[in-house]
Design a protein around this motif. Structure first.
Motif, PDB file in Angstrom:
ATOM      1  N   ASP A 102      -6.888 -27.015  -9.621  1.00 24.28           N
ATOM      2  CA  ASP A 102      -6.637 -28.499  -9.820  1.00 24.28           C
ATOM      3  C   ASP A 102      -7.042 -28.838 -10.730  1.00 24.28           C
ATOM      4  N   GLU A 160     -10.062 -26.964  -6.447  1.00 30.83           N
ATOM      5  CA  GLU A 160     -10.352 -27.671  -4.916  1.00 30.83           C
ATOM      6  C   GLU A 160      -9.795 -26.631  -3.638  1.00 30.83           C
ATOM      7  N   HIS A 203     -14.093 -29.753  -3.564  1.00 35.16           N
ATOM      8  CA  HIS A 203     -13.806 -29.036  -5.155  1.00 35.16           C
ATOM      9  C   HIS A 203     -15.147 -28.061  -4.373  1.00 35.16           C
TER      10      HIS A 203
END
Length: 150
Positions: free
Chosen positions: A102, A111, A123
């Motif tokens: 991410d 993520e 996360h």
């Protein structure tokens, strides 16, 4: 046990295959989820720090995906991270979490999603306690606590 090297490998090369898949349209998800649950799980949103009802929950049980009911985490692996979100050291099974790189908001993170339905959870970071050293930082709106029978 998964460690940070496994997380990076999965984020770059693909996550383990889930035991099953659940796929629905956005309209189907909207009918089943609250507006906030839909925003977080299907649109990759987040809740404000310290606002989630599960942030400080310590009841025994398992935490399941709010979308598909897949068990993701066990309460024995939950810890107080002071991050403002429920935090866990590892998933219930290696193949229930999907990992993706991410790069949003000018950061590089990993993520985590439900590997069964692709619901956004939060996360994972490499600053958790031993033995895994991981901190799965999860939105309360993405999970539900399945309490153990008393």
């Amino acid at each position: 046990m998964i460690d940070w090297n496994d997380v990076i490998k999965y984020a770059n090369q693909g996550s383990p295959e889930p035991d099953r898949r659940v796929e629905k349209t956005d309209d189907e998800w909207r009918k089943e989820l609250s507006p906030e649950q839909f925003r977080i799980t299907r649109l990759k949103g987040t809740e404000a720090a310290f606002s989630g009802e599960l942030c400080h929950a310590h009841d025994p049980g398992q935490y399941a995906c709010i979308c598909c009911g897949t068990v993701l985490f066990d309460s024995t692996l939950k810890f107080e991270s002071s991050s403002g979100w429920p935090s866990f050291t590892e998933p219930a099974k290696d193949n229930v979490i999907k990992y993706e790189k991410d790069t949003s908001y000018g950061m590089v993170r990993v993520e985590v999603m439900c590997n069964v339905c692709d619901g956004h959870l939060g996360h994972v970071f490499p600053d958790g306690p031993p033995p895994s050293g991981l901190r799965y930082c999860i939105n309360s709106e993405s999970i539900k606590l399945l309490k153990e029978a008393e």
